[in-house]
Design a protein around this motif. Structure first.
Motif, PDB file in Angstrom:
ATOM      1  N   LYS A 122     -10.044  -2.104  -1.840  1.00 58.72           N
ATOM      2  CA  LYS A 122     -11.134  -3.012  -1.489  1.00 58.72           C
ATOM      3  C   LYS A 122     -12.115  -3.143  -2.654  1.00 58.72           C
ATOM      4  CE  LYS A 122     -14.580  -3.831   2.105  1.00 58.72           C
ATOM      5  NZ  LYS A 122     -15.921  -3.718   1.580  1.00 58.72           N
ATOM      6  N   GLY A 170       0.781  -1.235   0.000  1.00 56.23           N
ATOM      7  CA  GLY A 170       0.000   0.000   0.000  1.00 56.23           C
ATOM      8  C   GLY A 170       0.811   1.282   0.000  1.00 56.23           C
ATOM      9  N   TYR A 208      -6.951   2.445   0.555  1.00 52.88           N
ATOM     10  CA  TYR A 208      -7.472   1.158   0.998  1.00 52.88           C
ATOM     11  C   TYR A 208      -8.947   0.974   0.651  1.00 52.88           C
ATOM     12  CZ  TYR A 208      -2.944   0.194   2.827  1.00 52.88           C
ATOM     13  OH  TYR A 208      -1.583  -0.047   2.911  1.00 52.88           O
ATOM     14  N   TYR A 256       0.047  -6.288  -3.427  1.00 53.64           N
ATOM     15  CA  TYR A 256      -1.016  -6.353  -4.417  1.00 53.64           C
ATOM     16  C   TYR A 256      -0.421  -6.493  -5.813  1.00 53.64           C
ATOM     17  CZ  TYR A 256      -3.561  -4.613  -0.442  1.00 53.64           C
ATOM     18  OH  TYR A 256      -4.095  -4.477   0.814  1.00 53.64           O
ATOM     19  N   SER A 278      -6.582   6.191   3.635  1.00 57.94           N
ATOM     20  CA  SER A 278      -7.995   5.789   3.628  1.00 57.94           C
ATOM     21  C   SER A 278      -8.543   5.718   2.206  1.00 57.94           C
ATOM     22  CB  SER A 278      -8.841   6.738   4.483  1.00 57.94           C
ATOM     23  OG  SER A 278      -8.783   8.056   3.976  1.00 57.94           O
TER      24      SER A 278
END
Length: 113
Positions: free
Chosen positions: A51, A24, A47, A78, A44
């Motif tokens: 998602k 991330g 993420y 990822y 924020s």
């Protein structure tokens, strides 16, 4: 379900993952550096986007990890999925068509970058 167009954040995240897997914070740094600070992802925002992208099948969590000396086991890595690659290519092609239209109208005046 794969979206027909990508948000700016999703496009930038997929672009970051297009040539390597990242965790991330590395995605946040890559986007900031690549865009010269014009796109800044907060944790924020990142993420939440990750998602949604995971649920849409655009990215996957990677089981492959760096050597232990360079790794932090708390990090999640990822990778772009095949569907994510197709979506990224479609979006880049769409941008290319939009830029061509702007050139034809004299907005970009022949800029190539």
């Amino acid at each position: 379900m794969v979206p027909t167009s990508l948000s700016s954040q999703a496009f930038q995240i997929l672009l970051s993952l297009s040539d390597r897997q990242l965790h991330g914070y590395a995605i946040i740094r890559d986007v900031r550096e690549r865009t010269g600070g014009q796109v800044k992802l907060t944790a924020s925002t990142l993420y939440s986007a990750l998602k949604r992208m995971f649920e849409a099948g655009l990215i996957k969590e990677s089981a492959k990890r760096p050597v232990p000396e360079l790794d932090d086991e708390r990090r999640r890595y990822y990778a772009i999925s095949a569907a994510g690659k197709r979506a990224l290519e479609r979006e880049a092609e769409r941008f290319d068509r939009l830029a061509a239209m702007a050139r034809r109208k004299g907005v970009l005046r022949g800029r190539t970058t």
